[in-house]
Write an enzyme that holds these catalytic residues in place. Structure first.
Site, PDB file in Angstrom:
ATOM      1  N   VAL A  29       0.829  -1.197   0.000  1.00 14.91           N
ATOM      2  CA  VAL A  29       0.000   0.000   0.000  1.00 14.91           C
ATOM      3  C   VAL A  29       0.872   1.258   0.000  1.00 14.91           C
ATOM      4  O   VAL A  29       0.533   2.255  -0.644  1.00 14.91           O
ATOM      5  CB  VAL A  29      -0.964   0.008   1.216  1.00 14.91           C
ATOM      6  CG1 VAL A  29      -1.772   1.292   1.283  1.00 14.91           C
ATOM      7  CG2 VAL A  29      -1.887  -1.200   1.165  1.00 14.91           C
ATOM      8  N   CYS A  30       1.989   1.209   0.693  1.00 14.12           N
ATOM      9  CA  CYS A  30       2.854   2.385   0.850  1.00 14.12           C
ATOM     10  C   CYS A  30       3.253   3.041  -0.473  1.00 14.12           C
ATOM     11  O   CYS A  30       3.145   4.264  -0.600  1.00 14.12           O
ATOM     12  CB  CYS A  30       4.085   2.037   1.672  1.00 14.12           C
ATOM     13  SG  CYS A  30       3.695   1.471   3.344  1.00 14.12           S
TER      14      CYS A  30
END
Length: 189
Positions: free
Chosen positions: A48-49
């Site tokens: 997700v980062c």
């Protein structure tokens, strides 16, 4: 305890500045005299980062035009940040400085450290030119953030700073009407 309205603590961390292609030292003094967004995230080379940091880059020019400097931060080292920048399509576009917090002191100071995992949580902070936290958002690990909402938050915070005694209602936009809190508004909104 909320950090809203509190001055940031002193800190000194290493970082990777992709625009200069060099390692830098960043301290709390670098946040003074300008608006700053500090975006914590769990880890480099994750899932997700990179979507969040790429999205933040998509708003970077607009934020810069508003006089805002942007920093991302994780408990990774500045060496890891550079390697990620060099090898990820999403991260290679990033122009803002990536702060390294392997000591976890910065994450702890902003109360976003998951001590069990040793990783930062997804925390976003808007800090005013006096080094005072004006907004804070912390998301659970599986919930990515939308950087476009930061633009409206910055505009509202800058408006309130320039117009003491005024307040921005829900969904306020730069051209929208502000409120002047007072007895005459109680129960009428």
């Amino acid at each position: 305890m909320s950090l809203i309205g509190k001055k940031i603590q002193e800190f000194s961390v290493d970082g990777y500045d992709p625009k200069k292609e060099e390692f830098v030292k960043v301290t709390n003094e670098d946040f003074m005299g300008k608006w700053t967004i500090l975006c914590f995230y769990p880890a480099d080379f994750s899932f997700v980062c990179p979507t969040e940091l790429e999205d933040l880059q998509g708003q970077y020019k607009t934020l810069q035009d508003l006089g805002v400097e942007v920093y991302s931060a994780s408990t990774d080292t500045h060496f890891t940040h550079k390697a990620w920048h060099d090898h990820s399509d999403a991260i290679s576009s990033i122009e803002y400085t990536m702060l390294a917090d392997p000591s976890q002191k910065l994450s702890l100071a902003f109360d976003v450290l998951d001590e069990e995992l040793g990783l930062s949580q997804r925390g976003t902070f808007l800090i005013d030119p006096d080094g005072v936290v004006q907004t804070a958002e912390i998301n659970a690990d599986g919930i990515g953030r939308d950087a476009s909402v930061l633009v409206d938050k910055v505009k509202a915070a800058q408006f309130v700073r320039k117009n003491p005694g005024e307040a921005c209602p829900a969904k306020w936009k730069e051209t929208g009407k502000a409120l002047t809190p007072g007895l005459d508004l109680v129960g009428k909104i």
